[in-house]
Design a protein around this motif. Structure first.
Motif, mmCIF file in Angstrom:
data_model
loop_
_atom_site.group_PDB
_atom_site.id
_atom_site.type_symbol
_atom_site.label_atom_id
_atom_site.label_comp_id
_atom_site.label_asym_id
_atom_site.label_seq_id
_atom_site.Cartn_x
_atom_site.Cartn_y
_atom_site.Cartn_z
ATOM 1 N N VAL A 87 5.130 -17.609 44.659
ATOM 2 C CA VAL A 87 6.522 -17.905 44.975
ATOM 3 C C VAL A 87 7.420 -17.260 43.922
ATOM 4 O O VAL A 87 7.159 -17.370 42.726
ATOM 5 N N TYR A 88 8.478 -16.598 44.397
ATOM 6 C CA TYR A 88 9.391 -15.886 43.513
ATOM 7 C C TYR A 88 10.833 -16.310 43.765
ATOM 8 O O TYR A 88 11.242 -16.504 44.906
ATOM 9 N N GLU A 89 11.597 -16.427 42.684
ATOM 10 C CA GLU A 89 13.057 -16.561 42.752
ATOM 11 C C GLU A 89 13.608 -15.211 42.321
ATOM 12 O O GLU A 89 13.525 -14.845 41.149
ATOM 13 N N GLY A 90 14.131 -14.449 43.287
ATOM 14 C CA GLY A 90 14.481 -13.056 43.002
ATOM 15 C C GLY A 90 13.199 -12.305 42.682
ATOM 16 O O GLY A 90 12.270 -12.267 43.473
ATOM 17 N N PHE A 91 13.130 -11.724 41.479
ATOM 18 C CA PHE A 91 11.908 -11.040 41.046
ATOM 19 C C PHE A 91 11.140 -11.843 40.012
ATOM 20 O O PHE A 91 10.157 -11.373 39.468
ATOM 21 N N LYS A 92 11.595 -13.051 39.734
ATOM 22 C CA LYS A 92 10.965 -13.882 38.702
ATOM 23 C C LYS A 92 9.966 -14.847 39.338
ATOM 24 O O LYS A 92 10.302 -15.597 40.254
ATOM 25 N N LEU A 93 8.738 -14.826 38.825
ATOM 26 C CA LEU A 93 7.691 -15.703 39.337
ATOM 27 C C LEU A 93 8.055 -17.166 39.089
ATOM 28 O O LEU A 93 8.429 -17.543 37.994
ATOM 29 N N LYS A 94 7.914 -17.982 40.132
ATOM 30 C CA LYS A 94 8.136 -19.425 39.995
ATOM 31 C C LYS A 94 6.838 -20.210 40.056
ATOM 32 O O LYS A 94 6.788 -21.349 39.625
ATOM 33 N N GLY A 95 5.786 -19.628 40.626
ATOM 34 C CA GLY A 95 4.513 -20.333 40.625
ATOM 35 C C GLY A 95 3.498 -19.774 41.596
ATOM 36 O O GLY A 95 3.838 -19.054 42.535
ATOM 37 N N TYR A 96 2.237 -20.122 41.313
ATOM 38 C CA TYR A 96 1.116 -19.794 42.178
ATOM 39 C C TYR A 96 0.539 -21.094 42.732
ATOM 40 O O TYR A 96 0.557 -22.120 42.054
ATOM 41 N N GLY A 97 0.011 -21.026 43.939
ATOM 42 C CA GLY A 97 -0.678 -22.164 44.536
ATOM 43 C C GLY A 97 -1.948 -21.694 45.209
ATOM 44 O O GLY A 97 -2.052 -20.538 45.624
ATOM 45 N N ARG A 98 -2.926 -22.593 45.318
ATOM 46 C CA ARG A 98 -4.206 -22.235 45.934
ATOM 47 C C ARG A 98 -4.789 -23.446 46.633
ATOM 48 O O ARG A 98 -4.776 -24.544 46.097
ATOM 49 N N HIS A 108 -3.131 -29.744 60.091
ATOM 50 C CA HIS A 108 -3.156 -30.267 58.725
ATOM 51 C C HIS A 108 -1.836 -29.948 58.040
ATOM 52 O O HIS A 108 -1.424 -28.787 58.002
ATOM 53 N N LEU A 109 -1.156 -30.985 57.519
ATOM 54 C CA LEU A 109 0.020 -30.791 56.673
ATOM 55 C C LEU A 109 -0.452 -30.864 55.228
ATOM 56 O O LEU A 109 -0.988 -31.877 54.795
ATOM 57 N N ILE A 110 -0.252 -29.787 54.489
ATOM 58 C CA ILE A 110 -0.806 -29.690 53.137
ATOM 59 C C ILE A 110 0.315 -29.377 52.152
ATOM 60 O O ILE A 110 1.060 -28.408 52.337
ATOM 61 N N ASP A 111 0.428 -30.194 51.111
ATOM 62 C CA ASP A 111 1.349 -29.923 50.017
ATOM 63 C C ASP A 111 0.567 -29.241 48.903
ATOM 64 O O ASP A 111 -0.351 -29.829 48.325
ATOM 65 N N VAL A 112 0.915 -27.997 48.616
ATOM 66 C CA VAL A 112 0.211 -27.192 47.619
ATOM 67 C C VAL A 112 1.012 -27.228 46.320
ATOM 68 O O VAL A 112 2.186 -26.868 46.303
ATOM 69 N N SER A 113 0.374 -27.673 45.245
ATOM 70 C CA SER A 113 1.040 -27.693 43.937
ATOM 71 C C SER A 113 1.163 -26.271 43.405
ATOM 72 O O SER A 113 0.233 -25.480 43.507
ATOM 73 N N LEU A 114 2.325 -25.969 42.843
ATOM 74 C CA LEU A 114 2.563 -24.663 42.247
ATOM 75 C C LEU A 114 2.476 -24.765 40.730
ATOM 76 O O LEU A 114 2.866 -25.775 40.140
ATOM 77 N N ALA A 115 1.969 -23.724 40.106
ATOM 78 C CA ALA A 115 1.897 -23.651 38.651
ATOM 79 C C ALA A 115 2.099 -22.205 38.241
ATOM 80 O O ALA A 115 1.727 -21.284 38.965
ATOM 81 N N ARG A 116 2.703 -22.006 37.088
ATOM 82 C CA ARG A 116 2.895 -20.646 36.584
ATOM 83 C C ARG A 116 2.246 -20.516 35.211
ATOM 84 O O ARG A 116 2.163 -21.496 34.467
ATOM 85 N N PRO A 117 1.786 -19.316 34.873
ATOM 86 C CA PRO A 117 1.113 -19.127 33.586
ATOM 87 C C PRO A 117 2.083 -19.284 32.416
ATOM 88 O O PRO A 117 3.250 -18.946 32.525
ATOM 89 N N GLN A 118 1.554 -19.794 31.327
ATOM 90 C CA GLN A 118 2.314 -19.876 30.088
ATOM 91 C C GLN A 118 1.957 -18.681 29.214
ATOM 92 O O GLN A 118 0.839 -18.163 29.295
ATOM 93 N N PRO A 119 2.867 -18.250 28.356
ATOM 94 C CA PRO A 119 2.534 -17.151 27.437
ATOM 95 C C PRO A 119 1.366 -17.551 26.544
ATOM 96 O O PRO A 119 1.222 -18.708 26.165
#
Length: 182
Positions: A87-98, A108-119
């Motif tokens: 997921v991106y806001e403009g060109f900035k990554l907001k998170g990955y989900g799997r 199936h209704l599925i809520d996927v948690s998003l997470a983004r890498p930390q430096p």
């Protein structure tokens, strides 16, 4: 069908992203389905890029309604399909989900948690002050087990998916798909 193979049809949509956002921003989502080596695509697309949603007022739901439609054929359940979301806001990554695609048939209704890498370095932390956001070169590495625990991630929202799963010959080949959860 012959040779002990089965079909799985995955159709549905990426409905919306849950994240606090302000007016004037734009959002989009990429998806990719990852499978094992025995899986073949019969029809549909295994990756896609949604339309860009321009936000006109402050909200917490960003509606995409982006369709997913693919049919696989396999003779082995090893490498069951996984859905990787970016997921991106403009060109900035907001998170990955799997998620793993559900094995039970039905909607199936599925809520996927998003997470983004930390430096991972001091230089990376300084870069965040100037808008740098670490990203994975290959988001599909999230579908693998090796090394995934070494990536430090921070929670960054949720994305809702609605998936309709149909299978053919899976139960007749002796696979137990269990009972669908309510």
């Amino acid at each position: 069908m012959t040779n002990g193979s089965f079909l799985i049809s995955i159709s549905g949509q990426i409905e919306y992203i849950t994240a606090l956002t302000t007016s004037g921003t734009s959002w989009h989502c990429k998806y990719e389905l990852i499978t094992g080596p025995d899986w073949k695509i019969v029809g549909g697309l295994e990756l896609g890029l949604s339309q860009t949603v321009n936000i006109t007022q402050n909200c917490s739901k960003i509606v995409l309604n982006y369709p997913i439609d693919i049919v696989y054929k396999s003779s082995n359940i090893f490498g069951w399909p996984q859905l990787i979301l970016s997921v991106y806001e403009g060109f900035k990554l907001k998170g990955y989900g799997r998620i793993h695609i559900p094995i039970q048939t039905g909607v199936h209704l599925i809520d996927v948690s998003l997470a983004r890498p930390q430096p991972s370095s001091l230089l990376g932390y300084f870069g965040t002050f100037f808008g740098y956001q670490p990203e994975l070169l290959e988001p599909k590495m999230l579908a693998e087990d090796e090394g995934i625990g070494l990536i430090r991630m921070i929670s960054s929202g949720e994305i809702r998916c609605s998936l309709n799963i149909l299978t053919q010959n899976l139960v007749s080949l002796g696979y137990d798909v269990g009972l669908k959860r309510n």
